[in-house]
Scaffold this active site. Structure first.
Site, PDB file in Angstrom:
ATOM      1  N   CYS A 151       0.847  -1.518  -0.360  1.00  0.00           N
ATOM      2  CA  CYS A 151      -0.181  -0.186   0.179  1.00  0.00           C
ATOM      3  C   CYS A 151       0.958   1.171   0.457  1.00  0.00           C
ATOM      4  CB  CYS A 151      -1.173  -0.234   1.768  1.00  0.00           C
ATOM      5  SG  CYS A 151      -2.138  -1.124   1.210  1.00  0.00           S
ATOM      6  N   CYS A 167      -2.842   9.328   6.657  1.00  0.00           N
ATOM      7  CA  CYS A 167      -1.468   9.211   7.474  1.00  0.00           C
ATOM      8  C   CYS A 167      -1.907   9.820   9.068  1.00  0.00           C
ATOM      9  CB  CYS A 167      -0.443   9.921   7.791  1.00  0.00           C
ATOM     10  SG  CYS A 167       0.666  10.547   5.949  1.00  0.00           S
TER      11      CYS A 167
END
Ligand SMILES: Cc1ncc(COP(=O)(O)O)c(C=O)c1O
Ligand code: FES
Lengths: 407, 281
Positions: free
Chosen positions: B35, B105
């Site tokens: 990913c 994130c």
């Protein structure tokens, strides 16, 4: 801090000689070449000269050069201009590693009912010519394959491709934006029908390009307007930039040898030194068939954006094909098309040099890069596991790693 | 170049608490190499059940590293009950904000912490309680719902920015829209223009033509841009037989793509009764 500019495939510094050549056309010589007075008319002479200079760089006839606003326009014009000329044909052939300025034109055409074949490439970025031969049919209006890939520098056998398509009577366009000025090209020796180039990749300013259209090639204008460029591209000529492109083409011709000797040696030294000093690093793209200025390296188990940020701290400019830098969530389509394993695809860095680089630039990178890679790897769980010889847990590699490997 | 705050740059250039705690009381791992970002969190509690030591290892971009660093700074000294309440917005705020496209994130940081806490308590997510909606990035329906609710996300693009779901092959787009619609009680948007007025019966010839058109216009471009291809083999009544080519033919996600994307699109633009079957060749 000194800037070490190693991102010349993105854009180049405008040569000082080019800037000098352009300046008069912003002040005294501002006339319109089409005007019926000698004040404007005198500009025509300079356009003609620039056309000769660009033609000379690629071994073409000046009448075969059409100035455009950029490489992207040249590509669009080549593709659309050919399709307009063959309205009955509904198929084009390109390749999976094309720049978006060709690839997305293909996708756009696809959504308008055209059939588009995107040829695959192997692990090193090379095309399979048999696949190309097999893709051609009576319905094929155009084949468009790049001369050199912008990310890896891989060269495509465009002369051979042109011979194949010529035999089938199919026009061939090549996006040579990255090749012109870096490798010798001679249109007198090949059967390429259309070729795109862009100024800002060869030390001319941004926003100027050219399309080579071989004499006798069917072409309908893409930018429709006035009678400029022999009726092949409407719009008042961007005189300063055209003059600049001409000058840049002349300089590029003079410097081709340096590009292929001194610059190539710098690139080779940079690459071999980095590979020698940094473990788990690999070259992306066929190392034996590449532009002399480009090195695309992958550093396994880390991510490219963080590498670029630390290089930036050292004043070094490069680019990456990682997901985080491509503005999408997947690594570059070029690396994916090549099947670069996902351990490496996220950690790619492209260095692209020019004649303005010297040994000190390359030495600086060789000096700082190992520590940068180590610093980021020290934070990477995968690197730690790899070093410890631990198997990658399936959770960490993702349940469907295959998808990324092939996707 | 991303417009990172000074705080993000600082935490990237001088990350706090990098590494692995020895003999950790809890480990949380999220993300994957495939990913493009992943985070391993290890932590140790003191006698008062407060986080005494917490360290991270992160594979990812500058903001992924900065968020991990921020997370360890915030969580240190907290009890697990307190740490549990840290939200992804808290992480982003601590760093004076993240670019919208990088919000995933902060979500990854939050999830690593949740995973570590679950690991400490010995809880395991039981299969069956969730469904993996986005196969490209391994994102579950629970996660999409939770992140969308916590961050008031209403559009597909926002969900992609925050969770990555939908940022790959796009096969999960209809499902994500469905989740959003369920969450905010809004009706899924109608397809922009229905080519066939509902109820109108198509002749076989019209149907074939429409299927071909829909394939070329709606279905093939995203599949081809991902290195795959699909060939129409036959049409028998309402059953459409296709063969997968290129990268699709060895992709484990292909069945999913076939049903959730190819079939969904054909139902949207041609007829709701269509069924897509794969012909192996
Ligand atoms: C291979 C290739 N084609 C086309 C272009 C587009 O050129 P321009 O930026 O002049 O539109 C570029 C540059 O980005 C390129 O590298
Ligand atoms: S993008 Fe979600 S399944 Fe591919």
């Amino acid at each position: 801090m000194k800037t070490v500019y190693l991102d010349n495939n993105a854009t180049t510094r405008t040569a000082p000689e080019v800037v000098d050549a352009m300046l008069p056309f912003f002040s005294d010589l501002y006339g319109n070449a089409s005007s019926m007075h000698s004040f404007g008319g005198q500009v025509e002479r300079h356009l003609a000269r620039a056309r000769e200079q660009v033609a000379a760089l690629i071994g073409a006839h000046p009448a075969e050069i059409v100035f455009t606003s950029c490489g992207t326009e040249s590509n669009n014009a080549a593709i659309m201009g050919t399709l307009y000329s063959y309205p009955a044909k509904r198929h084009i052939v390109t390749c999976r590693t094309e720049h978006p300025a060709v690839m997305n034109v293909g996708h756009h055409l696809q959504s308008r009912g055209y059939r588009v074949t995107e040829l695959g490439v192997d692990r090193q970025g090379n095309l399979d010519l048999d696949e190309l031969r097999g893709a051609l049919c009576d319905d094929t209006a155009l084949v468009s394959i790049m001369s050199a890939n912008n990310e890896t520098g891989v060269l495509f056998p465009v002369d051979t491709i042109a011979a194949i398509t010529r035999e089938r009577g199919i026009p061939f366009h090549t996006d040579a934006v990255q090749a012109v000025g870096k490798i010798p090209l001679n249109m007198a020796d090949n059967a390429i029908d259309l070729l795109s180039l862009s100024g800002h990749k060869l030390h001319a300013p941004k926003g100027i390009g050219a399309l080579y259209i071989r004499k006798g090639t069917r072409f309908a204008p893409f930018m429709i307007g006035g009678h400029q460029e022999g009726g092949r591209r409407g719009g008042t000529e961007n005189v300063p930039s055209i003059v600049g492109l001409g000058k840049a083409a002349e300089l590029a011709g003079d410097r081709l040898e340096e590009e292929n000797t001194r610059v190539r040696q710098l690139r080779d030294r940079l690459e071999s030194q980095l590979l020698a000093r940094i473990p788990n690093a690999l070259v992306n793209g066929n190392p034996d068939c590449r532009l002399p200025n480009t090195s695309n390296l992958s550093f396994e188990y880390i991510e490219g954006e963080s590498i670029l940020m630390l290089l930036d701290e050292e004043g070094i400019c490069a680019s990456s094909g990682s997901a985080c830098t491509s503005g999408s969530l997947q690594p570059s389509h070029v690396l994916r098309a090549m099947g670069v394993p996902f351990t490496a695809a996220h950690g790619s860095v492209r260095f692209s040099l020019s004649i303005y680089n010297d040994a000190a630039d390359v030495d600086h990178v060789i000096e700082v890069m190992p520590a940068i890679i180590e610093r980021i790897r020290d934070m990477s769980p995968f690197w730690k596991d790899f070093q410890a010889g631990k198997p990658m847990s399936s959770f960490f590699t993702g349940g469907d790693a295959e998808h990324h490997l092939h996707g | 170049m991303w417009d990172y705050s000074d705080k993000v740059k600082d935490h990237f250039l001088n990350p706090r608490n990098v590494g692995e705690v020895e003999n950790p009381d809890a480990v949380g791992e999220v993300g994957s190499l495939a990913c493009g970002d992943a985070l391993r969190l290890t932590l140790k509690l003191d006698e008062n059940q407060r986080i005494k030591d917490i360290k991270f290892q992160t594979f990812g971009c500058a903001s992924a590293i900065a968020t991990s660093s921020a997370l360890t700074e915030i969580a240190k000294g907290m009890t697990l009950e307190e740490a549990e309440k840290i939200s992804n917005q808290d992480l982003a705020e601590f760093l004076d904000g993240l670019p919208e496209e990088k919000m995933h994130c902060s979500v990854m940081g939050k999830e690593a912490l949740d995973a570590a806490i679950a690991n400490y308590r010995g809880v395991k997510m039981v299969k069956g309680e969730f469904e993996i909606v986005c196969k490209c990035f391994g994102v579950t329906d629970l996660e999409i719902e939770r992140v969308a609710r916590d961050n008031s996300l209403t559009t597909l693009e926002q969900v992609t920015d925050f969770t990555k779901a939908g940022g790959g092959c796009q096969a999960c787009h209809p499902k994500i829209k469905e989740i959003l619609a369920g969450l905010w009680k809004i009706l899924p948007e109608e397809p922009a223009e229905k080519t066939v007025p509902a109820g109108k019966k198509l002749s076989n010839l019209q149907k074939i033509r429409l299927i071909e058109e829909t394939l070329e216009r709606e279905i093939l471009p995203p599949i081809r841009s991902d290195g795959g291809d699909l060939e129409l083999i036959d049409i028998d009544g309402n059953t459409i037989y296709v063969a997968l080519r290129g990268n699709c033919s060895f992709c484990p996600q292909s069945q999913f793509t076939l049903k959730n994307f190819v079939e969904a699109k054909l139902r949207e633009f041609v007829s709701s009764e269509l069924v897509v079957e794969e012909v192996k060749s």
